[in-house]
Design a protein around this motif. Structure first.
Motif, PDB file in Angstrom:
ATOM      1  N   ASP A  90       1.486  -1.211  -0.495  1.00  0.00           N
ATOM      2  CA  ASP A  90       0.002   0.050   0.431  1.00  0.00           C
ATOM      3  C   ASP A  90       0.772   1.523  -0.268  1.00  0.00           C
ATOM      4  O   ASP A  90       0.341   2.554  -0.409  1.00  0.00           O
ATOM      5  CB  ASP A  90      -0.863   0.362   1.195  1.00  0.00           C
ATOM      6  CG  ASP A  90      -1.935  -0.964   1.227  1.00  0.00           C
ATOM      7  OD1 ASP A  90      -2.074  -1.440   0.239  1.00  0.00           O
ATOM      8  OD2 ASP A  90      -2.203  -1.233   2.512  1.00  0.00           O
ATOM      9  N   ASP A  91       1.817   1.312   0.392  1.00  0.00           N
ATOM     10  CA  ASP A  91       2.903   2.610   0.708  1.00  0.00           C
ATOM     11  C   ASP A  91       3.896   3.311  -0.871  1.00  0.00           C
ATOM     12  O   ASP A  91       3.616   4.487  -1.334  1.00  0.00           O
ATOM     13  CB  ASP A  91       4.079   2.402   1.411  1.00  0.00           C
ATOM     14  CG  ASP A  91       3.570   2.771   3.202  1.00  0.00           C
ATOM     15  OD1 ASP A  91       2.416   2.666   2.706  1.00  0.00           O
ATOM     16  OD2 ASP A  91       4.185   1.957   3.547  1.00  0.00           O
ATOM     17  N   ARG A  93       1.813   1.784  -3.486  1.00  0.00           N
ATOM     18  CA  ARG A  93       0.777   2.605  -4.544  1.00  0.00           C
ATOM     19  C   ARG A  93       0.452   4.120  -4.043  1.00  0.00           C
ATOM     20  O   ARG A  93       0.038   4.709  -4.890  1.00  0.00           O
ATOM     21  CB  ARG A  93      -0.235   1.524  -4.299  1.00  0.00           C
ATOM     22  CG  ARG A  93      -1.713   1.632  -5.241  1.00  0.00           C
ATOM     23  CD  ARG A  93      -2.874   2.233  -3.967  1.00  0.00           C
ATOM     24  NE  ARG A  93      -3.302   3.103  -4.661  1.00  0.00           N
ATOM     25  CZ  ARG A  93      -5.039   2.177  -5.015  1.00  0.00           C
ATOM     26  NH1 ARG A  93      -5.125   0.984  -4.627  1.00  0.00           N
ATOM     27  NH2 ARG A  93      -6.030   2.684  -5.561  1.00  0.00           N
ATOM     28  N   THR A  94       0.719   4.152  -2.623  1.00  0.00           N
ATOM     29  CA  THR A  94       0.170   6.110  -2.362  1.00  0.00           C
ATOM     30  C   THR A  94       0.921   6.571  -3.440  1.00  0.00           C
ATOM     31  O   THR A  94       0.651   7.755  -3.320  1.00  0.00           O
ATOM     32  CB  THR A  94       0.201   5.629  -0.958  1.00  0.00           C
ATOM     33  OG1 THR A  94      -1.209   4.775  -0.007  1.00  0.00           O
ATOM     34  CG2 THR A  94      -0.239   7.037  -0.853  1.00  0.00           C
ATOM     35  N   GLU A  95       2.256   6.298  -2.937  1.00  0.00           N
ATOM     36  CA  GLU A  95       3.459   7.353  -3.426  1.00  0.00           C
ATOM     37  C   GLU A  95       2.928   7.694  -4.487  1.00  0.00           C
ATOM     38  O   GLU A  95       3.479   8.832  -5.016  1.00  0.00           O
ATOM     39  CB  GLU A  95       5.383   6.514  -2.805  1.00  0.00           C
ATOM     40  CG  GLU A  95       6.006   7.388  -2.995  1.00  0.00           C
ATOM     41  CD  GLU A  95       6.600   7.261  -4.739  1.00  0.00           C
ATOM     42  OE1 GLU A  95       7.283   8.152  -4.985  1.00  0.00           O
ATOM     43  OE2 GLU A  95       6.579   6.384  -4.918  1.00  0.00           O
ATOM     44  N   GLU A  97       0.879   7.096  -6.412  1.00  0.00           N
ATOM     45  CA  GLU A  97      -0.360   7.756  -7.407  1.00  0.00           C
ATOM     46  C   GLU A  97      -0.363   8.613  -6.724  1.00  0.00           C
ATOM     47  O   GLU A  97      -0.359  10.019  -7.959  1.00  0.00           O
ATOM     48  CB  GLU A  97      -1.431   6.873  -6.647  1.00  0.00           C
ATOM     49  CG  GLU A  97      -2.727   7.552  -7.038  1.00  0.00           C
ATOM     50  CD  GLU A  97      -4.402   6.676  -6.961  1.00  0.00           C
ATOM     51  OE1 GLU A  97      -5.347   7.284  -6.227  1.00  0.00           O
ATOM     52  OE2 GLU A  97      -3.859   5.651  -6.439  1.00  0.00           O
ATOM     53  N   HIS A  98      -0.115   8.729  -5.935  1.00  0.00           N
ATOM     54  CA  HIS A  98      -0.023  10.770  -5.608  1.00  0.00           C
ATOM     55  C   HIS A  98       0.750  11.596  -6.270  1.00  0.00           C
ATOM     56  O   HIS A  98       0.876  12.443  -6.614  1.00  0.00           O
ATOM     57  CB  HIS A  98       0.199  10.411  -4.183  1.00  0.00           C
ATOM     58  CG  HIS A  98      -1.315  10.284  -2.902  1.00  0.00           C
ATOM     59  ND1 HIS A  98      -1.078  10.673  -1.582  1.00  0.00           N
ATOM     60  CD2 HIS A  98      -2.203   9.958  -3.554  1.00  0.00           C
ATOM     61  CE1 HIS A  98      -2.524   9.938  -1.565  1.00  0.00           C
ATOM     62  NE2 HIS A  98      -2.861   9.635  -2.416  1.00  0.00           N
ATOM     63  N   TRP A 149     -10.545   9.491  -4.090  1.00  0.00           N
ATOM     64  CA  TRP A 149      -9.036   9.157  -2.688  1.00  0.00           C
ATOM     65  C   TRP A 149      -8.936  10.976  -2.673  1.00  0.00           C
ATOM     66  O   TRP A 149      -9.347  11.747  -2.815  1.00  0.00           O
ATOM     67  CB  TRP A 149      -8.275   8.735  -3.337  1.00  0.00           C
ATOM     68  CG  TRP A 149      -7.435   8.157  -1.971  1.00  0.00           C
ATOM     69  CD1 TRP A 149      -7.899   8.078  -0.655  1.00  0.00           C
ATOM     70  CD2 TRP A 149      -6.468   7.411  -2.018  1.00  0.00           C
ATOM     71  NE1 TRP A 149      -6.472   7.458   0.239  1.00  0.00           N
ATOM     72  CE2 TRP A 149      -5.845   7.063  -0.707  1.00  0.00           C
ATOM     73  CE3 TRP A 149      -5.807   7.138  -2.876  1.00  0.00           C
ATOM     74  CZ2 TRP A 149      -5.158   6.335  -0.133  1.00  0.00           C
ATOM     75  CZ3 TRP A 149      -4.324   6.664  -2.478  1.00  0.00           C
ATOM     76  CH2 TRP A 149      -3.851   5.531  -1.802  1.00  0.00           C
ATOM     77  N   SER A 153      -0.763  12.623   0.645  1.00  0.00           N
ATOM     78  CA  SER A 153       0.876  12.662   0.912  1.00  0.00           C
ATOM     79  C   SER A 153       1.908  14.126   0.107  1.00  0.00           C
ATOM     80  O   SER A 153       2.983  13.823   0.171  1.00  0.00           O
ATOM     81  CB  SER A 153       0.931  10.989   0.906  1.00  0.00           C
ATOM     82  OG  SER A 153       0.977  10.780  -0.343  1.00  0.00           O
TER      83      SER A 153
END
Length: 376
Positions: A90-91, A93-95, A97-98, A149, A153
């Motif tokens: 997940d980390d 993926r978040t990094e 995408e954002h 979402w 971040s």
């Protein structure tokens, strides 16, 4: 409010081939009966919400122009033996995408005129950004899947307003139903289906947040009241008698609350759904819907227990039943619901709910029903 769309492609993709008019019509068409997001929210909010969309980067001669990312598409797909550049966890993926979205916002920020009000509520945040990504969807809940979402971040701003709420869409599967679903998320509404996909469908295609239709259906009156803010209060039936409802598309006399004598938190709600008009034509049926509401729960994603449950034939705590046949009417031959009918008015712990409705009328401009109070 003013919604912003930003088109994105990856560095191994050619430019979009569609004309900008395709998306202008999908978002902004105001002609009568047009299946557009503008028309949808104007209708379901009873003319209280108008969402107008602008598109960036600025189009060229009617053709879509997109932000081209520095990474290939596979960089945003989960890692596998055949995709070794994919993300893991997940980390990551978040990094990824954002960072992608921050860079896309920064690439178009100077094109958005300062005269465009992108912060209607004055909270310092852009009201909503919709990113449309070129290509097909990947697996459910992966990065390349439609979702709402927040860009928490990374920091990206447009005309001094921070981008926060956003919708993420894939161009190969975008249509007004999924646009409206994700936009209602941005307005605060939760999902009404189970993320566990346990075979139980609490709301089904009767509600925008239960199932996506190409022509989006209304969300239920409770969702309009709690999450849309388009209905001011919940009228309650407290005396026995015969009552009448307009269909939900009407802005007045469109639903009632009935308390359960056996619960201090759960209650019942009734509304009339009729399969007609621009945004109710895709309903699975019609008639009087009877809901069980638990306002202490937020949505149905982690359910059961569910915030919103629609009674339907053969539906129980463990059996889904026939959700498409949930409408009660003289036409369907199902004209009553109580603790001994099918379905019964069971509460979330399967105990009796104490509801008693009978003599439900036929499909017409309105529908009538009789409520008994304090029945044993």
């Amino acid at each position: 409010f003013n919604n912003i769309v930003i088109f994105i492609r990856f560095n191994d993709q050619d430019e979009f081939t569609d004309q900008i008019s395709l998306y202008h019509d999908m978002f902004n068409d105001v002609s009568s009966s047009a299946n557009s997001m503008y028309n949808y929210f104007k209708e379901v909010s009873y003319n209280q919400l108008e969402i107008t969309t602008s598109f960036y980067p600025e189009s060229s001669a009617g053709a879509i122009v997109s932000y081209r990312d520095s990474q290939p598409r596979d960089y945003y797909v989960p890692y596998s033996a055949t995709n070794t550049i994919g993300y893991e966890g997940d980390d990551a993926r978040t990094e990824r995408e954002h960072t992608l979205l921050k860079n896309a916002v920064n690439s178009i920020a100077d094109q958005v005129p300062s005269s465009l009000n992108i912060d209607e509520d004055g909270d310092g945040y852009v009201d909503n950004v919709c990113f449309i990504i070129q290509g097909e969807t990947e697996g459910w809940s992966s990065l390349l899947w439609p979702h709402r979402w927040a860009l928490y971040s990374e920091t990206a701003s447009i005309n001094g307003k921070r981008v926060w709420d956003y919708n993420f869409q894939l161009d190969a599967s975008v249509y007004n139903g999924v646009l409206a679903h994700e936009m209602f998320h941005s307005l605060g509404a939760p999902d009404l289906y189970h993320y566990s996909y346990d075979g139980l469908d609490p709301a089904g295609a009767w509600d925008l947040m239960g199932a996506n239709q190409r022509v989006p259906q209304h969300m239920g009156a409770y969702m309009k009241f709690k999450y849309g803010g388009w209905i001011d209060s919940i009228p309650e039936i407290t005396e026995p008698g015969t009552y009448e409802l307009n269909q939900l598309a009407s802005s007045t006399n469109n639903f009632y609350k009935i308390a359960s004598p056996y619960s201090s938190k759960e209650y019942f709600l009734v509304e009339y759904r009729k399969r007609e008009g621009a945004f109710e034509s895709s309903l699975p049926g019609e008639g009087l819907l009877v809901y069980r509401i638990n306002p202490t729960v937020n949505g149905n994603a982690d359910g059961p227990p569910d915030e919103v449950y629609i009674y339907r034939p053969n539906g129980t705590l463990t059996e889904n039943g026939s959700i498409s046949m949930a409408g009660f009417s003289g036409n369907s031959g199902r004209t009553s619901i109580n603790d001994f009918t099918n379905p019964s008015s069971f509460l979330e712990d399967d105990s009796p709910g104490g509801l008693s409705i009978k003599n439900i009328g036929t499909i017409g401009e309105t529908i009538s029903f009789e409520v008994q109070m304090g029945c044993d």
